[in-house]
Design an enzyme around this catalytic site. Structure first.
Site, PDB file in Angstrom:
ATOM      1  N   HIS A 115       0.812  -1.225   0.000  1.00  0.00           N
ATOM      2  CA  HIS A 115       0.000   0.000   0.000  1.00  0.00           C
ATOM      3  C   HIS A 115       0.841   1.268   0.000  1.00  0.00           C
ATOM      4  CE1 HIS A 115       0.823  -0.649   4.332  1.00  0.00           C
ATOM      5  NE2 HIS A 115       0.764   0.667   4.425  1.00  0.00           N
ATOM      6  N   HIS A 179       4.945   8.384  13.389  1.00  0.00           N
ATOM      7  CA  HIS A 179       4.092   7.239  13.707  1.00  0.00           C
ATOM      8  C   HIS A 179       4.940   6.027  14.074  1.00  0.00           C
ATOM      9  CE1 HIS A 179       5.115   6.213   9.587  1.00  0.00           C
ATOM     10  NE2 HIS A 179       4.306   5.190   9.535  1.00  0.00           N
TER      11      HIS A 179
END
Length: 314
Positions: A115, A179
């Site tokens: 992705h 993140h």
């Protein structure tokens, strides 16, 4: 020749764990606006810098950088699947040029991507197959990692090559910002996970892939309820980073070590090196200006979510 740049965070959690509708609408407007500007630019070639998440690259051979001369997206987390339209002869010429610049770039004639590559092509161009693409992997999770300086030099070498082509080039960077989702680490892996990280994970059985994806989804749900369950997002760092890019101050990042970056913003923040490579490539085209800056921390997606464009000045 004219070049356009867009850097965009990606997240596999879209559609699985989403923020409130107002935030989702805001992000969708940002992406739609970027897509409109890219359509107006009408690129003839895309260069996409993106990471992997142990779906295509493993510890059997883990290069810092790799150019796909052939590439296929696996369709994880319901992202687009299929072959990327890589112009093989041009990709080979690109590899030779970058190697001749002193950058140790690996190549793959059968690169498997996830992705991290598929989302920007879907969101910004409408699909994997819309424009010929040179896909460039930058290792962002599997230590030892490339640093900011080496990544910047890769981008500069790519930009010098692109500037010889007489094409309208779209330069994309995919990943970040701050993140730290639950990505496995070799040093902490049990025997089964170690086998997967050493290459056994390239063709996961569907049920095992589903369990892996559910772990990420569950972690995101926990993070929205308990911000201490994962490394916190760091909006201060994210905005400082975006400002450095906008001001062309890429070399100031060289002094930031990998351990320092992980401690500040999370172990997956190294994906932002795709943005550094993209801006470094753009710099080879001469004067440019930034536009379309957007940032919001989105815990549902375990990401400081950013979007930033730039265009050369004719």
């Amino acid at each position: 020749m004219h070049a356009y740049l867009h850097c965009l965070s990606h997240t596999p959690l879209v559609g699985f764990v989403d923020p409130e509708q107002a935030v989702l609408d805001e992000v969708n407007r940002v992406i739609a606006d970027a897509r409109r500007r890219i359509a107006e630019f009408d690129p003839e070639l895309v260069v996409l810098f993106a990471p992997d998440h142990y779906n295509g690259f493993f510890y059997d051979v883990m290069p810092p950088f790799c150019l796909g001369i052939g590439a296929t997206a696996i369709g994880d987390f319901a992202s687009a699947a299929g072959d990327l339209p890589v112009p093989a002869e041009l990709a080979e010429a690109c590899a030779h040029a970058i190697l001749n610049s002193g950058i140790d770039l690996a190549v793959s004639y059968n690169m498997q991507v996830d992705h991290g590559f598929a989302q920007p092509l879907e969101f910004l161009l409408g699909g994997l197959d819309r424009v010929p693409v040179l896909p460039v992997f930058i290792n962002g999770v599997a230590a030892p990692l490339p640093g900011f300086q080496r990544t910047r030099l890769l981008g500069e070498a790519m930009g010098r090559f692109l500037n010889t082509l007489n094409k309208r080039v779209l330069i994309l960077g995919s990943g970040g910002l701050s993140h730290q989702p639950p990505v496995p680490e070799l040093a902490k892996a049990d025997a089964h996970l170690r086998d997967r990280l050493l290459g056994g994970g390239k063709q996961l059985p569907p049920d095992e892939r589903e369990r892996r994806q559910q772990r990420v989804i569950s972690a995101a749900r926990r993070f929205t309820e308990d911000p201490h369950s994962l490394h916190p997002l760091n909006p201060v760092w994210d905005n400082r980073f975006m400002s450095l890019l906008e001001q062309g101050r890429l070399s100031e990042l060289d002094a930031i070590g990998n351990d320092e970056l992980s401690a500040m913003a999370g172990k997956s923040t190294h994906e932002i090196k795709t943005w550094v490579a993209a801006f470094a490539a753009l710099s080879a085209f001469g004067r440019w200006r930034s536009e379309g800056r957007y940032y919001r921390p989105i815990p549902e997606w375990i990401a400081g979510f950013g979007s930033l464009s730039a265009t050369t000045e004719i």
